[in-house]
Design a protein around this motif. Structure first.
Motif, PDB file in Angstrom:
ATOM      1  N   LEU A   9       0.512  -3.344   2.046  1.00 39.95           N
ATOM      2  CA  LEU A   9      -0.703  -4.119   1.810  1.00 39.95           C
ATOM      3  C   LEU A   9      -0.677  -4.746   0.414  1.00 39.95           C
ATOM      4  N   CYS A  10      -0.888  -6.060   0.389  1.00 39.66           N
ATOM      5  CA  CYS A  10      -1.003  -6.773  -0.883  1.00 39.66           C
ATOM      6  C   CYS A  10      -2.295  -7.561  -0.849  1.00 39.66           C
ATOM      7  N   PHE A  11      -2.959  -7.676  -2.005  1.00 35.81           N
ATOM      8  CA  PHE A  11      -4.180  -8.486  -2.052  1.00 35.81           C
ATOM      9  C   PHE A  11      -4.337  -9.048  -3.459  1.00 35.81           C
ATOM     10  N   THR A  12      -4.650 -10.339  -3.525  1.00 35.56           N
ATOM     11  CA  THR A  12      -4.880 -10.967  -4.824  1.00 35.56           C
ATOM     12  C   THR A  12      -6.252 -11.632  -4.848  1.00 35.56           C
ATOM     13  N   TYR A  13      -6.894 -11.572  -6.031  1.00 34.10           N
ATOM     14  CA  TYR A  13      -8.082 -12.391  -6.300  1.00 34.10           C
ATOM     15  C   TYR A  13      -7.573 -13.523  -7.192  1.00 34.10           C
ATOM     16  N   GLY A  14      -7.339 -14.690  -6.662  1.00 37.32           N
ATOM     17  CA  GLY A  14      -6.746 -15.754  -7.468  1.00 37.32           C
ATOM     18  C   GLY A  14      -5.401 -15.277  -8.000  1.00 37.32           C
ATOM     19  N   ALA A  15      -5.267 -15.272  -9.325  1.00 41.53           N
ATOM     20  CA  ALA A  15      -3.999 -14.841  -9.925  1.00 41.53           C
ATOM     21  C   ALA A  15      -3.938 -13.328 -10.098  1.00 41.53           C
ATOM     22  N   ALA A  18      -4.562  -7.304  -7.014  1.00 40.87           N
ATOM     23  CA  ALA A  18      -5.356  -6.069  -6.957  1.00 40.87           C
ATOM     24  C   ALA A  18      -4.628  -4.968  -6.195  1.00 40.87           C
ATOM     25  N   LEU A  19      -3.854  -5.330  -5.186  1.00 41.68           N
ATOM     26  CA  LEU A  19      -3.040  -4.357  -4.444  1.00 41.68           C
ATOM     27  C   LEU A  19      -1.630  -4.927  -4.317  1.00 41.68           C
ATOM     28  N   ASP A  20      -0.651  -4.046  -4.548  1.00 46.36           N
ATOM     29  CA  ASP A  20       0.726  -4.542  -4.614  1.00 46.36           C
ATOM     30  C   ASP A  20       1.649  -3.642  -3.794  1.00 46.36           C
ATOM     31  N   GLY A  21       1.729  -3.914  -2.509  1.00 45.61           N
ATOM     32  CA  GLY A  21       2.655  -3.164  -1.651  1.00 45.61           C
ATOM     33  C   GLY A  21       2.221  -1.732  -1.395  1.00 45.61           C
ATOM     34  N   VAL A  22       0.969  -1.561  -0.978  1.00 39.43           N
ATOM     35  CA  VAL A  22       0.433  -0.221  -0.729  1.00 39.43           C
ATOM     36  C   VAL A  22       0.723   0.210   0.709  1.00 39.43           C
ATOM     37  N   MET A  46     -10.669  -0.384   0.321  1.00 41.31           N
ATOM     38  CA  MET A  46     -11.735  -0.043   1.274  1.00 41.31           C
ATOM     39  C   MET A  46     -12.276  -1.308   1.953  1.00 41.31           C
ATOM     40  N   SER A  47     -12.390  -2.393   1.214  1.00 42.19           N
ATOM     41  CA  SER A  47     -12.895  -3.637   1.795  1.00 42.19           C
ATOM     42  C   SER A  47     -11.935  -4.175   2.856  1.00 42.19           C
ATOM     43  N   LEU A  48     -10.650  -3.974   2.630  1.00 40.55           N
ATOM     44  CA  LEU A  48      -9.671  -4.406   3.636  1.00 40.55           C
ATOM     45  C   LEU A  48      -9.701  -3.484   4.856  1.00 40.55           C
ATOM     46  N   LEU A  49      -9.847  -2.173   4.609  1.00 40.19           N
ATOM     47  CA  LEU A  49      -9.855  -1.206   5.716  1.00 40.19           C
ATOM     48  C   LEU A  49     -11.084  -1.388   6.607  1.00 40.19           C
ATOM     49  N   ARG A  51     -12.576  -4.340   6.939  1.00 37.01           N
ATOM     50  CA  ARG A  51     -12.540  -5.752   7.329  1.00 37.01           C
ATOM     51  C   ARG A  51     -13.629  -6.608   6.679  1.00 37.01           C
ATOM     52  N   LEU A  52     -14.199  -6.109   5.584  1.00 40.48           N
ATOM     53  CA  LEU A  52     -15.061  -6.976   4.781  1.00 40.48           C
ATOM     54  C   LEU A  52     -14.203  -8.106   4.220  1.00 40.48           C
ATOM     55  N   PHE A  53     -12.963  -7.765   3.839  1.00 44.17           N
ATOM     56  CA  PHE A  53     -11.973  -8.760   3.422  1.00 44.17           C
ATOM     57  C   PHE A  53     -10.915  -8.866   4.509  1.00 44.17           C
ATOM     58  N   THR A  54     -10.372 -10.071   4.631  1.00 39.26           N
ATOM     59  CA  THR A  54      -9.283 -10.269   5.588  1.00 39.26           C
ATOM     60  C   THR A  54      -7.958  -9.963   4.891  1.00 39.26           C
ATOM     61  N   THR A  55      -7.099  -9.271   5.597  1.00 36.69           N
ATOM     62  CA  THR A  55      -5.797  -8.904   5.039  1.00 36.69           C
ATOM     63  C   THR A  55      -4.982 -10.160   4.749  1.00 36.69           C
ATOM     64  N   GLN A  56      -4.474 -10.263   3.523  1.00 39.13           N
ATOM     65  CA  GLN A  56      -3.605 -11.397   3.171  1.00 39.13           C
ATOM     66  C   GLN A  56      -2.164 -11.085   3.543  1.00 39.13           C
ATOM     67  N   GLN A  57      -1.768  -9.860   3.312  1.00 38.35           N
ATOM     68  CA  GLN A  57      -0.390  -9.448   3.591  1.00 38.35           C
ATOM     69  C   GLN A  57      -0.376  -7.961   3.896  1.00 38.35           C
ATOM     70  N   GLY A  58       0.370  -7.561   4.930  1.00 36.52           N
ATOM     71  CA  GLY A  58       0.439  -6.151   5.284  1.00 36.52           C
ATOM     72  C   GLY A  58      -0.290  -5.873   6.581  1.00 36.52           C
ATOM     73  N   ARG A  59      -0.326  -4.606   6.947  1.00 37.60           N
ATOM     74  CA  ARG A  59      -0.854  -4.226   8.256  1.00 37.60           C
ATOM     75  C   ARG A  59      -1.670  -2.944   8.142  1.00 37.60           C
ATOM     76  N   ILE A  60      -2.800  -2.911   8.879  1.00 41.97           N
ATOM     77  CA  ILE A  60      -3.660  -1.717   8.900  1.00 41.97           C
ATOM     78  C   ILE A  60      -3.871  -1.318  10.355  1.00 41.97           C
ATOM     79  N   ARG A  61      -3.722  -0.036  10.642  1.00 44.04           N
ATOM     80  CA  ARG A  61      -4.048   0.475  11.981  1.00 44.04           C
ATOM     81  C   ARG A  61      -5.039   1.613  11.834  1.00 44.04           C
ATOM     82  N   GLY A  62      -6.119   1.538  12.609  1.00 47.41           N
ATOM     83  CA  GLY A  62      -7.112   2.602  12.631  1.00 47.41           C
ATOM     84  C   GLY A  62      -7.116   3.230  14.004  1.00 47.41           C
ATOM     85  N   ALA A  63      -6.882   4.545  14.072  1.00 46.61           N
ATOM     86  CA  ALA A  63      -6.793   5.266  15.341  1.00 46.61           C
ATOM     87  C   ALA A  63      -5.867   4.541  16.332  1.00 46.61           C
TER      88      ALA A  63
END
Ligand SMILES: Nc1ncnc2c1ncn2[C@@H]1O[C@H](COP(=O)(O)OP(=O)(O)OP(=O)(O)O)[C@@H](O)[C@H]1O
Length: 239
Positions: A9-15, A18-22, A46-49, A51-63
């Protein structure tokens, strides 16, 4: 797998990265503490998990359900307690929960039974008809945890759920949530910056500047070093 799975999981706010390969998995019935200092990326995760935010890169599976491909199925299995309270303070405890039940299409006797069972689970049944505004902070939090059990999720996400609570209320809430993993088999991801909320038997993930610095059994990771010292040394912070 069921439980929770996060991959690359990776996530950026502009430049700002915030998350780098989690990447991590939380097994069914596991209590996983996500420990990180301010700005580590916990709320972003938590916002990505949720879905308040859309995943930019990476994958999440719940159950076992992919959050991007089958969000409704995944979210149906996830219960959330956000950092800021989301109770309607003018409604009673019971009405807060029945409103939530209705949003999930649960009504009548079934809703009543689930609400009372969830409140009993959190030792809150005798406060069902109190107004949320009249509760102390710890009881408001317990109400929110009871509410997130109503739709019978298998995964609970809690974002710094003890912020602003005194020591006794924090202890009561951490005990209740640990209990949910051992008795109900719920999978828990508990974000916090407070190392005293983590038990040696917990799975511990240390997040710092968007990266995982440590992941494993808390007692094994810290060894003879007290957890606060281990955490401060790892994150390079000063006490
Ligand atoms: N909307 C935003 N725009 C730009 N940067 C942001 C935004 N939200 C968060 N950040 C930055 O992203 C990084 C991660 O923030 P995040 O809120 O996820 O951390 P956190 O671990 O939840 O911190 P805290 O414990 O203070 O809540 C921080 O450097 C933060 O400053």
């Amino acid at each position: 797998m069921s439980g929770l799975s996060v991959q690359s999981l990776c996530f950026t706010y502009g430049a700002k990265q915030a998350l780098d390969g989690v990447s991590f998995d939380v097994a069914p019935g596991e209590f996983c503490a996500l420990l990180g200092p301010n700005g580590a990326g916990k709320s972003t995760l938590m916002s990505l998990l949720t879905r308040l935010f859309t995943t930019q890169q990476g994958r999440i599976r719940g159950a076992g359900h992919d959050l991007a491909r089958t969000p409704r199925k995944a979210l149906a299995q996830i219960g959330v307690v956000f950092q800021q309270t989301t109770l309607d303070l003018d409604l009673s405890v019971y009405r807060n929960l029945s409103y939530f039940a209705a949003l999930h299409g649960i009504s009548g006797r079934e809703a009543h039974d689930r609400i009372m069972a969830a409140l009993e689970r959190l030792d809150m049944a005798d406060r069902a008809h109190e107004r949320a505004r009249d509760l102390n902070g710890g009881h408001r939090r317990r109400t929110e945890i009871a509410r997130c059990l109503i739709h019978r999720p298998s995964v609970l996400l809690l974002d710094e759920p003890t912020v602003g609570l005194d020591a006794a209320a924090r202890r009561a809430i951490t005990d209740h949530v640990h209990d949910l993993t051992s008795t109900e088999g719920l999978t828990v991801l508990w974000a916090t910056h407070l190392s005293d909320e983590v038990r040696d038997s917990d799975r511990l993930i240390v997040l710092h500047q968007g990266r995982i610095l440590a992941d494993g059994n808390c007692g094994a990771l810290r060894g003879p070093t007290p957890l606060p010292d281990y955490f401060l040394t790892l994150t390079g912070a000063s006490a």
